[in-house]
Each structure stands twice: as structure tokens, then as C-alpha cells.
Design a protein around this motif. Structure first.
Motif, PDB file in Angstrom:
ATOM      1  N   THR A   1       0.799  -1.165   0.052  1.00  0.00           N
ATOM      2  CA  THR A   1       0.128  -0.009  -0.003  1.00  0.00           C
ATOM      3  C   THR A   1       1.005   0.985  -0.010  1.00  0.00           C
ATOM      4  OG1 THR A   1      -1.863  -1.105   1.206  1.00  0.00           O
ATOM      5  CG2 THR A   1      -1.803   1.235   1.140  1.00  0.00           C
ATOM      6  N   ARG A   2       1.927   1.469   0.883  1.00  0.00           N
ATOM      7  CA  ARG A   2       2.668   2.584   1.058  1.00  0.00           C
ATOM      8  C   ARG A   2       3.696   2.789  -0.185  1.00  0.00           C
ATOM      9  NH1 ARG A   2      -1.179   3.347   3.339  1.00  0.00           N
ATOM     10  NH2 ARG A   2      -1.508   3.238   5.694  1.00  0.00           N
ATOM     11  N   LEU A   3       4.214   1.696  -0.515  1.00  0.00           N
ATOM     12  CA  LEU A   3       4.987   1.694  -1.736  1.00  0.00           C
ATOM     13  C   LEU A   3       4.115   2.186  -2.949  1.00  0.00           C
ATOM     14  CD1 LEU A   3       7.861   1.105  -2.967  1.00  0.00           C
ATOM     15  CD2 LEU A   3       6.749  -1.214  -3.390  1.00  0.00           C
ATOM     16  N   PHE A   4       3.209   1.647  -3.364  1.00  0.00           N
ATOM     17  CA  PHE A   4       2.636   2.273  -4.622  1.00  0.00           C
ATOM     18  C   PHE A   4       1.669   3.556  -4.449  1.00  0.00           C
ATOM     19  CE2 PHE A   4       3.110  -2.333  -5.613  1.00  0.00           C
ATOM     20  CZ  PHE A   4       3.671  -2.184  -6.835  1.00  0.00           C
ATOM     21  N   ASP A   5       1.450   3.804  -3.069  1.00  0.00           N
ATOM     22  CA  ASP A   5       0.766   5.113  -2.936  1.00  0.00           C
ATOM     23  C   ASP A   5       1.970   6.366  -3.128  1.00  0.00           C
ATOM     24  OD1 ASP A   5      -1.732   3.916  -2.278  1.00  0.00           O
ATOM     25  OD2 ASP A   5      -1.558   4.479  -0.273  1.00  0.00           O
ATOM     26  N   ARG A   6       2.919   5.905  -2.631  1.00  0.00           N
ATOM     27  CA  ARG A   6       3.907   7.026  -2.713  1.00  0.00           C
ATOM     28  C   ARG A   6       4.432   7.049  -3.889  1.00  0.00           C
ATOM     29  NH1 ARG A   6       8.437   7.651   2.121  1.00  0.00           N
ATOM     30  NH2 ARG A   6       9.754   9.352   1.222  1.00  0.00           N
ATOM     31  N   PHE A   7       4.683   6.143  -4.713  1.00  0.00           N
ATOM     32  CA  PHE A   7       5.554   5.853  -6.021  1.00  0.00           C
ATOM     33  C   PHE A   7       4.482   5.362  -6.939  1.00  0.00           C
ATOM     34  CE2 PHE A   7       8.700   5.841  -2.710  1.00  0.00           C
ATOM     35  CZ  PHE A   7       9.589   6.720  -3.095  1.00  0.00           C
ATOM     36  N   PRO A   8       3.251   5.841  -7.508  1.00  0.00           N
ATOM     37  CA  PRO A   8       2.414   5.366  -8.343  1.00  0.00           C
ATOM     38  C   PRO A   8       3.053   5.094  -9.573  1.00  0.00           C
ATOM     39  CG  PRO A   8       1.946   7.647  -8.146  1.00  0.00           C
ATOM     40  CD  PRO A   8       2.946   7.197  -7.213  1.00  0.00           C
ATOM     41  N   GLY A   9       4.131   5.624 -10.080  1.00  0.00           N
ATOM     42  CA  GLY A   9       4.750   5.340 -11.366  1.00  0.00           C
ATOM     43  C   GLY A   9       5.900   4.361 -11.540  1.00  0.00           C
ATOM     44  N   MET A  10       5.897   3.672 -10.302  1.00  0.00           N
ATOM     45  CA  MET A  10       7.222   2.746 -10.067  1.00  0.00           C
ATOM     46  C   MET A  10       7.116   1.847 -11.291  1.00  0.00           C
ATOM     47  SD  MET A  10       7.550   0.174  -6.857  1.00  0.00           S
ATOM     48  CE  MET A  10       8.392  -1.292  -6.986  1.00  0.00           C
TER      49      MET A  10
END
Length: 413
Positions: free
Chosen positions: A371-380
Motif C-alpha cells: 500500500t505505502r510503496l504504490f501510494d507514494r510511487f504510483p509510477g514505479m
């Protein structure tokens, strides 16, 4: 005529192909030999169970023992003498010993206790993400997936921060699977070092107890006789080892598969309430424990028409069971909205009395990490999306995880 070197090369190629994608092999075995006799390098007669219903039954079958002392000759051929001191724990025991040891640590992993850890886990996740480079490729496993669970479990146990990196390195050596003499020497040294570390740490907890699990277990040992000294050392090792290794690989697998399944990732990001079901589906689809730790038959048993003789070892292929079309519709598809994505549908955390004690913690860590990874970096994105993943390569399945996960958190453009 095939030379020895050609045979070795061919075998290594087969292993590499199987590690990259074991599921076609498992699919064949489920149809052709659901209880398959094997001749692994350790030389012990072994049977591999691959279908869901058989696997679920075998995981709770009292005729399939987990007590390593009952199969000591086989155990030593596989793991050597040095592992014995670290394996005197609940994972390698049957009732009543298993019940006694599990009861001593069970209270620390209840859903209520795990929920109380949420703020600390959130703090660790954010701190790790703060330290990650954003515009250049890096390996997410050592930067994020491994430090998160090792920090949390070491917090629980009371392991000093300055010792955690070394513990992770030693446990990585112990987790490697192989049969060469050089490998065995390195593994034996790592096991001896881990035993010495926890022996010394327990002595320190006796002298200066803290508000941590290892201090509490040491007090139980000294005051109530709830476990032996060696059980205490071995339990500390098990909690540290199992408490981070499997979760780290699960986080890596989950991130990789969401990045390679953009429709599924979009669903999770647009509907945050899906995260619990999504993690269950990711555990089913490609969990971090490919095969349950070995059991041995205390008497002749029969599964799916195949006789497993007394004394034979039994391997239960969890990854195969979780892709069995007899249980799951379209099992080779990742579907975070799959109907019935309940905690007890898959076998990724086991089943029966040996069901993973740390499952609630692993679930929370994975949910928060994603959750936190993709919330913070949606373009990852994957650093090399065309390169294909590199999976751990071992002679026989234990962990299912990536050897590396190169990503870019904020790709240019």
C-alpha cells in the motif's frame, strides 16, 4: 556417450528452468503422479504430494511426523549435525512438545497484538522508503523487502540494532540449499555462529531483561521450566529466521507480480479495501514457501492410491496445491478480486497444528508494504521490464523468491 560434465550441465539447466517457472512441472505431476516418488541428492526415499486435497490432508495427518528426532539419520543426511541444535523447536516437533512450545509464543502473534504493531510497522516502511533512490534503478529486496521484516521481528525479540545486519547475512547462508562440501562448511559455520549469538543474547537478557519477547521467554525458562535451554535458543532462532525470510520474499514476489499485472495493480490502487484479498491471492498465486518442511511416515500410509512406506520422507508442494484447478478456477491467473479469497482457501501459510504462527504479522507487513510503496510511487516500474525475473536457484524447492528485484520508483518521462 554423455560425459559426466555434460550430465551435470544438463541437470543444472533443468534446475534453472524449474526455478524460473515450476508450475508446468507441478501441473504435469498433479495429473500424472500426484504422489510422486523422488530420488533427491540426499538419498532419502521421498514422496512429493502436489494436489490440493492431498496436501491439505497431509499437513494435518498425525501419521506424518514433524519430530526430527524420529528420523535423525535422514535428518543428518540432509542437514548435517550442526543444524540439530538450532532445530529443537516447534517447527520440528509433534504434540505434546509442539503444543507446549507453541503455547509459549502464541500470545505475541494474535491478531490483536499484531494490530498494535501497526504504527511501528508504518514507521519502518516510511523510513525505508525515505532512504530509497527515486530516479535511478536499485534492488528493492535489500533496500526494502528484507529490512522491513528483519527490523520488526528483531524489535519484538529485543535484538540490538547493531546486530541485525549480521543476523540477516547468517540466516541467508543457512537458508541456502546445496550438497557440496564447501557449501556445507559455510552453512555449518553460520549455524554455529547463530547458536553462539543467541546463547550470548539470552545470557544478556538474564542479566538485564527488557520489554521484549526473548526476555519474557528467558523468564519462563528460568522461573517456570517451560522450555529447556536449547529449546530457548532454538526458538529464538526460529522466530528470527521464519519471522523475516519468508515475509521478505513474499513482499518481493508480490511487488513483482503487481508490476507485471497492471490491471490487478490498478484495481488495488483504485480500491484500497481490496488489499487484504489481494495479499491472499498473491500468497496463493506465488507465495514464498514453495514446499512445506519435511515430514516422515511413522507407518505405511496411502495417498491417492500411492503407498508411502514407513520411514519415507514426505514433501508437500504448497505452490502446486495452490494452483490445483480441482480447487481453484483458472488457477494460473492472478485475480485480486477472485471470489472466495479467504485466509483459509489457500495453503500458503500451511494448515493444521503447524499453521504459520506469524501469518497475521506477515499479512500486515505485506499489506502495508504494498500500500505505502504504490501510494507514494504510483509510477514505479521494473528497471528492465524486458529482461525477465531472476529467481532463486536451489537443487530442491524450499523458498520461492526472487534473487533480485531491480526497480525505478520514479521513471523519467
Amino acid at each position: 556417450m554423455t560425459t559426466t560434465q555434460e550430465a551435470v550441465t544438463a541437470a543444472e539447466r533443468c534446475i534453472a528452468e524449474f526455478r524460473r517457472d515450476p508450475h508446468p512441472v507441478y501441473a504435469h505431476l498433479r495429473d500424472a503422479a500426484p504422489v510422486c516418488p523422488m530420488k533427491p541428492p540426499h538419498g532419502n526415499e521421498t514422496y512429493l504430494i502436489t494436489r490440493y486435497e492431498d496436501a491439505r490432508a497431509a499437513l494435518s495427518d498425525p501419521r506424518l511426523s514433524k519430530d526430527m528426532y524420529g528420523a535423525m539419520d535422514a535428518y543428518r543426511r540432509i542437514f548435517g549435525d550442526s543444524s540439530v541444535a538450532l532445530d529443537d523447536n516447534m517447527l520440528n516437533s509433534d504434540a505434546p512438545k509442539h503444543t507446549r512450545l507453541r503455547r509459549l509464543v502464541n500470545s505475541a502473534f494474535t491478531p490483536r497484538r499484531v494490530e498494535a504493531l501497526r504504527p511501528r510497522i508504518e514507521e519502518v516502511v516510511q523510513s525505508l522508503l525515505d532512504a530509497c533512490p527515486t530516479r535511478e534503478p536499485f534492488d528493492l529486496l535489500p533496500a526494502f523487502a528484507f529490512p522491513l521484516p528483519i527490523t520488526v521481528i528483531c524489535d519484538l525479540l529485543g535484538v540490538p540494532p547493531e546486530d541485525r545486519s549480521r543476523l540477516q547475512q547468517l540466516s541467508t547462508t543457512v537458508a541456502q540449499t546445496g550438497f557440496g562440501e564447501e557449501f556445507k562448511r559455510a552453512q555449518q559455520k553460520a549455524e554455529e555462529d547463530l547458536h553462539a549469538f543467541f546463547t550470548d543474547l539470552i545470557a544478556a537478557k538474564r542479566a538485564h531483561p527488557g520489554d521484549d519477547m526473548l526476555s519474557a521467554l528467558t523468564a519462563v525458562r528460568d522461573n517456570d521450566g517451560g522450555l529447556t535451554e536449547n529449546e530457548l535458543v532454538s526458538t529464538a532462532f526460529l522466530l528470527m529466521f521464519a519471522g523475516h525470510k519468508t515475509t521478505a520474499y513474499l513482499i518481493g514476489n508480490a511487488v513483482h507480480h503487481l508490476l507485471t499485472h497492471p490491471v490487478q495493480l490498478r484495481a488495488v490502487r483504485e480500491r484500497p479495501e481490496l488489499i487484504r484479498a489481494a495479499v491472499e491471492e498473491l500468497v496463493r498465486y506465488d507465495g514464498s514457501v514453495e514446499s512445506a518442511t519435511f515430514r516422515y511416515a511413522t507407518e505405511d500410509v496411502e495417498y491417492n492410491g500411492t503407498r508411502i512406506p514407513k520411514g519415507a520422507l514426505v514433501q508437500i508442494a504448497l505452490s502446486s496445491a495452490n494452483r490445483d484447478p480441482r480447487k481453484f478456477t483458472a488457477p494460473d491467473e492472478l485475480d485480486v478480486m477472485r471470489p472466495g479469497n479467504a485466509q483459509d482457501a489457500h495453503l500458503g501459510f500451511g494448515h493444521g497444528s503447524h499453521y504459520c504462527l506469524g501469518a497475521p504479522l506477515a499479512r500486515m507487513e505485506t499489506q502495508l508494504a504494498i500500500t505505502r510503496l504504490f501510494d507514494r510511487f504510483p509510477g514505479m516500474a521494473l528497471a528492465d521490464p524486458g529482461g525477465g525475473p531472476r529467481w532463486l536457484e536451489v537443487p530442491f524447492p524450499a523458498f520461492r523468491g526472487l534473487a533480485e528485484l531491480p526497480v525505478v520508483l520514479e521513471p523519467a518521462g
